[in-house]
Scaffold this motif. Structure first.
Motif, PDB file in Angstrom:
ATOM      1  N   ASN A 151       3.151  17.412 -26.638  1.00  0.00           N
ATOM      2  CA  ASN A 151       4.352  17.380 -25.804  1.00  0.00           C
ATOM      3  C   ASN A 151       5.586  17.512 -26.707  1.00  0.00           C
ATOM      4  N   PRO A 152       6.360  18.565 -26.564  1.00  0.00           N
ATOM      5  CA  PRO A 152       7.521  18.762 -27.440  1.00  0.00           C
ATOM      6  C   PRO A 152       8.758  17.978 -27.005  1.00  0.00           C
ATOM      7  N   TYR A 153       8.678  17.250 -25.892  1.00  0.00           N
ATOM      8  CA  TYR A 153       9.860  16.593 -25.337  1.00  0.00           C
ATOM      9  C   TYR A 153       9.938  15.133 -25.753  1.00  0.00           C
ATOM     10  N   THR A 154      10.165  14.909 -27.043  1.00  0.00           N
ATOM     11  CA  THR A 154      10.278  13.542 -27.548  1.00  0.00           C
ATOM     12  C   THR A 154      11.623  12.940 -27.148  1.00  0.00           C
ATOM     13  N   LYS A 155      11.618  11.647 -26.957  1.00  0.00           N
ATOM     14  CA  LYS A 155      12.820  10.923 -26.518  1.00  0.00           C
ATOM     15  C   LYS A 155      12.955   9.636 -27.313  1.00  0.00           C
ATOM     16  N   ILE A 156      14.182   9.189 -27.453  1.00  0.00           N
ATOM     17  CA  ILE A 156      14.498   7.861 -27.972  1.00  0.00           C
ATOM     18  C   ILE A 156      15.370   7.201 -26.927  1.00  0.00           C
ATOM     19  N   TRP A 157      15.026   5.974 -26.548  1.00  0.00           N
ATOM     20  CA  TRP A 157      15.869   5.275 -25.592  1.00  0.00           C
ATOM     21  C   TRP A 157      16.083   3.840 -26.032  1.00  0.00           C
ATOM     22  N   PHE A 158      17.221   3.286 -25.613  1.00  0.00           N
ATOM     23  CA  PHE A 158      17.666   1.963 -26.024  1.00  0.00           C
ATOM     24  C   PHE A 158      17.779   1.055 -24.809  1.00  0.00           C
ATOM     25  N   LEU A 159      17.315  -0.173 -24.964  1.00  0.00           N
ATOM     26  CA  LEU A 159      17.443  -1.187 -23.923  1.00  0.00           C
ATOM     27  C   LEU A 159      18.224  -2.348 -24.520  1.00  0.00           C
ATOM     28  N   THR A 160      19.361  -2.664 -23.947  1.00  0.00           N
ATOM     29  CA  THR A 160      20.182  -3.746 -24.473  1.00  0.00           C
ATOM     30  C   THR A 160      19.522  -5.086 -24.178  1.00  0.00           C
ATOM     31  N   ALA A 161      19.887  -6.075 -24.965  1.00  0.00           N
ATOM     32  CA  ALA A 161      19.349  -7.421 -24.778  1.00  0.00           C
ATOM     33  C   ALA A 161      19.735  -7.940 -23.402  1.00  0.00           C
ATOM     34  N   GLU A 162      18.810  -8.647 -22.795  1.00  0.00           N
ATOM     35  CA  GLU A 162      19.049  -9.321 -21.530  1.00  0.00           C
ATOM     36  C   GLU A 162      18.728 -10.792 -21.744  1.00  0.00           C
ATOM     37  N   ARG A 163      19.010 -11.596 -20.776  1.00  0.00           N
ATOM     38  CA  ARG A 163      18.707 -13.019 -20.879  1.00  0.00           C
ATOM     39  C   ARG A 163      17.213 -13.209 -21.174  1.00  0.00           C
ATOM     40  N   GLY A 164      16.902 -13.780 -22.327  1.00  0.00           N
ATOM     41  CA  GLY A 164      15.516 -14.037 -22.701  1.00  0.00           C
ATOM     42  C   GLY A 164      14.743 -12.846 -23.243  1.00  0.00           C
ATOM     43  N   LYS A 165      15.401 -11.707 -23.423  1.00  0.00           N
ATOM     44  CA  LYS A 165      14.725 -10.515 -23.938  1.00  0.00           C
ATOM     45  C   LYS A 165      15.561  -9.904 -25.054  1.00  0.00           C
ATOM     46  N   TYR A 166      14.894  -9.562 -26.147  1.00  0.00           N
ATOM     47  CA  TYR A 166      15.589  -8.921 -27.255  1.00  0.00           C
ATOM     48  C   TYR A 166      15.935  -7.466 -26.896  1.00  0.00           C
ATOM     49  N   GLY A 167      16.990  -6.966 -27.492  1.00  0.00           N
ATOM     50  CA  GLY A 167      17.310  -5.553 -27.367  1.00  0.00           C
ATOM     51  C   GLY A 167      16.277  -4.744 -28.143  1.00  0.00           C
ATOM     52  N   ARG A 168      16.007  -3.532 -27.679  1.00  0.00           N
ATOM     53  CA  ARG A 168      14.976  -2.742 -28.330  1.00  0.00           C
ATOM     54  C   ARG A 168      15.255  -1.242 -28.216  1.00  0.00           C
ATOM     55  N   MET A 169      14.621  -0.519 -29.119  1.00  0.00           N
ATOM     56  CA  MET A 169      14.696   0.928 -29.162  1.00  0.00           C
ATOM     57  C   MET A 169      13.260   1.436 -29.120  1.00  0.00           C
ATOM     58  N   TYR A 170      13.013   2.401 -28.251  1.00  0.00           N
ATOM     59  CA  TYR A 170      11.671   2.965 -28.123  1.00  0.00           C
ATOM     60  C   TYR A 170      11.681   4.452 -28.415  1.00  0.00           C
ATOM     61  N   ILE A 171      10.548   4.932 -28.902  1.00  0.00           N
ATOM     62  CA  ILE A 171      10.323   6.346 -29.143  1.00  0.00           C
ATOM     63  C   ILE A 171       9.123   6.746 -28.288  1.00  0.00           C
ATOM     64  N   GLY A 172       9.245   7.854 -27.596  1.00  0.00           N
ATOM     65  CA  GLY A 172       8.138   8.320 -26.764  1.00  0.00           C
ATOM     66  C   GLY A 172       8.391   9.742 -26.325  1.00  0.00           C
ATOM     67  N   TYR A 173       7.856  10.056 -25.177  1.00  0.00           N
ATOM     68  CA  TYR A 173       8.003  11.390 -24.632  1.00  0.00           C
ATOM     69  C   TYR A 173       8.739  11.320 -23.300  1.00  0.00           C
ATOM     70  N   ASN A 174       8.892  12.438 -22.647  1.00  0.00           N
ATOM     71  CA  ASN A 174       9.624  12.476 -21.384  1.00  0.00           C
ATOM     72  C   ASN A 174       8.897  11.760 -20.244  1.00  0.00           C
ATOM     73  N   ASN A 175       7.687  11.244 -20.484  1.00  0.00           N
ATOM     74  CA  ASN A 175       6.984  10.446 -19.482  1.00  0.00           C
ATOM     75  C   ASN A 175       7.362   8.962 -19.566  1.00  0.00           C
ATOM     76  N   LYS A 176       8.255   8.609 -20.501  1.00  0.00           N
ATOM     77  CA  LYS A 176       8.776   7.247 -20.692  1.00  0.00           C
ATOM     78  C   LYS A 176       7.707   6.233 -21.101  1.00  0.00           C
ATOM     79  N   ILE A 177       6.576   6.693 -21.641  1.00  0.00           N
ATOM     80  CA  ILE A 177       5.584   5.778 -22.195  1.00  0.00           C
ATOM     81  C   ILE A 177       5.925   5.583 -23.665  1.00  0.00           C
ATOM     82  N   CYS A 178       6.101   4.331 -24.061  1.00  0.00           N
ATOM     83  CA  CYS A 178       6.515   4.011 -25.431  1.00  0.00           C
ATOM     84  C   CYS A 178       5.388   4.305 -26.407  1.00  0.00           C
ATOM     85  N   GLN A 179       5.696   5.066 -27.416  1.00  0.00           N
ATOM     86  CA  GLN A 179       4.740   5.335 -28.490  1.00  0.00           C
ATOM     87  C   GLN A 179       5.019   4.452 -29.706  1.00  0.00           C
TER      88      GLN A 179
END
Length: 159
Positions: free
Chosen positions: A44-72
């Protein structure tokens, strides 16, 4: 003669690259610094990076995956790194004292764990890790975690 052997080796590796799909993952530390990296060798050539900001009780995180939004792979704000690779799946028998956990422990780890010790505790608490998308409880792939202190672990299926 060495030049001819090298030529054959290089040409063979280029041909095999078209046939084989495998991810590369590394994690290491040196002088108090930790480094993790990967390369996703899927088709799959459609790689993505997405960021999720910290929420109450959850750390902020950055994920790498594909356009299907499954974290690799990913990294959280505490420096916890993970990546996954493909491997044959293994059906999981019920284990004494554990029920099969049908959920996403990787996401829980990235949201709630600051280091490898906490990841180990999470996986021990919930028993076998499975692919929640399969009808039979299965460990599928290899998961590598590393943290900012340099600790690391590999989780894989097997008998």
């Amino acid at each position: 003669m060495i030049d001819k052997k090298m030529h054959i080796l290089l040409n063979s590796s280029f041909l095999l690259h078209k046939l084989l799909i495998s991810c590369t993952v590394f994690f290491g530390s040196d002088n108090g610094r930790s480094f993790g990296g990967n390369n996703e060798d899927g088709r799959n050539p459609y790689t993505k990076i997405w960021f999720l900001t910290a929420e109450r009780g959850k750390y902020g995180r950055m994920y790498i995956g594909y356009n299907n939004k499954i974290c690799q792979a990913g990294l959280n704000e505490k420096g916890l790194f993970f990546d996954t690779t493909s491997a044959p799946g293994y059906e999981i028998p019920e284990l004494d004292g554990h029920s099969t956990y049908r959920g996403d422990l990787i996401t829980q780890a990235m949201e709630n764990c600051k280091d490898v010790a906490e990841v180990i505790a999470l996986f021990k608490k919930h028993g076998p890790f499975i692919d929640k998308h399969l009808p039979v409880p299965t460990v599928y792939g290899i998961i590598i975690f590393g943290d900012s202190s340099g600790d690391a672990m590999i989780l894989e299926g097997g008998r």
